[in-house]
Design a protein around this motif. Structure first.
Motif, PDB file in Angstrom:
ATOM      1  N   PRO A  32       0.762  -1.252   0.000  1.00  0.00           N
ATOM      2  CA  PRO A  32       0.000   0.000   0.000  1.00  0.00           C
ATOM      3  C   PRO A  32       0.791   1.299   0.000  1.00  0.00           C
ATOM      4  N   ASP A  33       1.966   1.352   0.623  1.00  0.00           N
ATOM      5  CA  ASP A  33       2.638   2.643   0.720  1.00  0.00           C
ATOM      6  C   ASP A  33       4.125   2.520   0.390  1.00  0.00           C
ATOM      7  N   LEU A  34       4.782   3.662   0.388  1.00  0.00           N
ATOM      8  CA  LEU A  34       6.185   3.755   0.004  1.00  0.00           C
ATOM      9  C   LEU A  34       7.069   2.863   0.850  1.00  0.00           C
ATOM     10  N   TYR A  35       6.841   2.799   2.131  1.00  0.00           N
ATOM     11  CA  TYR A  35       7.737   2.114   3.055  1.00  0.00           C
ATOM     12  C   TYR A  35       7.637   0.601   2.929  1.00  0.00           C
ATOM     13  N   TYR A  92      10.116   9.976   4.432  1.00  0.00           N
ATOM     14  CA  TYR A  92       9.332  10.319   5.611  1.00  0.00           C
ATOM     15  C   TYR A  92       9.417  11.811   5.915  1.00  0.00           C
ATOM     16  N   HIS A  96       5.855  11.996   3.005  1.00  0.00           N
ATOM     17  CA  HIS A  96       5.112  10.786   2.645  1.00  0.00           C
ATOM     18  C   HIS A  96       4.730  10.066   3.929  1.00  0.00           C
ATOM     19  N   SER A  97       3.467  10.118   4.264  1.00  0.00           N
ATOM     20  CA  SER A  97       3.021   9.511   5.518  1.00  0.00           C
ATOM     21  C   SER A  97       2.818   8.010   5.332  1.00  0.00           C
ATOM     22  N   PRO A  98       3.027   7.251   6.410  1.00  0.00           N
ATOM     23  CA  PRO A  98       2.805   5.808   6.331  1.00  0.00           C
ATOM     24  C   PRO A  98       1.329   5.476   6.134  1.00  0.00           C
ATOM     25  N   ASN A  99       1.057   4.238   5.829  1.00  0.00           N
ATOM     26  CA  ASN A  99      -0.297   3.746   5.651  1.00  0.00           C
ATOM     27  C   ASN A  99      -1.082   3.946   6.945  1.00  0.00           C
ATOM     28  N   LYS A 100      -2.402   4.064   6.841  1.00  0.00           N
ATOM     29  CA  LYS A 100      -3.231   4.282   8.034  1.00  0.00           C
ATOM     30  C   LYS A 100      -3.201   3.093   8.983  1.00  0.00           C
ATOM     31  N   THR A 102      -0.520   1.560   9.900  1.00  0.00           N
ATOM     32  CA  THR A 102       0.752   1.544  10.618  1.00  0.00           C
ATOM     33  C   THR A 102       0.504   1.862  12.082  1.00  0.00           C
TER      34      THR A 102
END
Length: 117
Positions: A32-35, A92, A96-100, A102
């Motif tokens: 889902p996300d960048l991380y 970060y 770019h915020s982490p997925n909800k 997280t």
């Protein structure tokens, strides 16, 4: 007899490396996300690339090629985690915020401090 065994072992390692590389590609596409994408690409990609280079070392049956393959493996295993960490940290702090989903955000206070400046 021994050379045939090395060929079979090298082909098995090559297929395992290709499978890890495929899993890294699927992780980059599906996560889902960048991380989490970067985690999949760095971990599975490094293992997949390392296994492919190990297969090259076994299948070449040449000392010079095997030495280059082992140098490539060590370079890959030393640089991939460092570069993934630096890219994740830069992402970060760039916003770019982490997925909800997280649960833990250990850099939350550091991010607020860097935005106050």
């Amino acid at each position: 007899m021994l050379s045939q065994l090395l060929v079979y072992f090298g082909c098995t390692v090559l297929v395992c490396g290709a499978a890890f590389s495929f899993l890294a590609a699927v992780g980059v596409l599906r996560l889902p996300d960048l991380y989490t994408r970067m985690h999949a690409a760095s971990k599975a990609g490094a293992v997949g690339g390392g296994l492919v280079l190990l297969a090259v070392a076994f299948l070449s049956q040449d000392v010079a090629v095997s030495l280059r393959a082992f140098i490539g493996i060590s370079f890959l295993l030393l640089t991939t985690p460092v570069s993934a960490h630096l890219l994740a940290r830069a992402g970060y702090f760039a916003g770019h915020s982490p997925n909800k989903n997280t649960i833990l955000d250990e850099f939350g206070s550091a991010r607020e401090k860097s935005q106050d400046r």
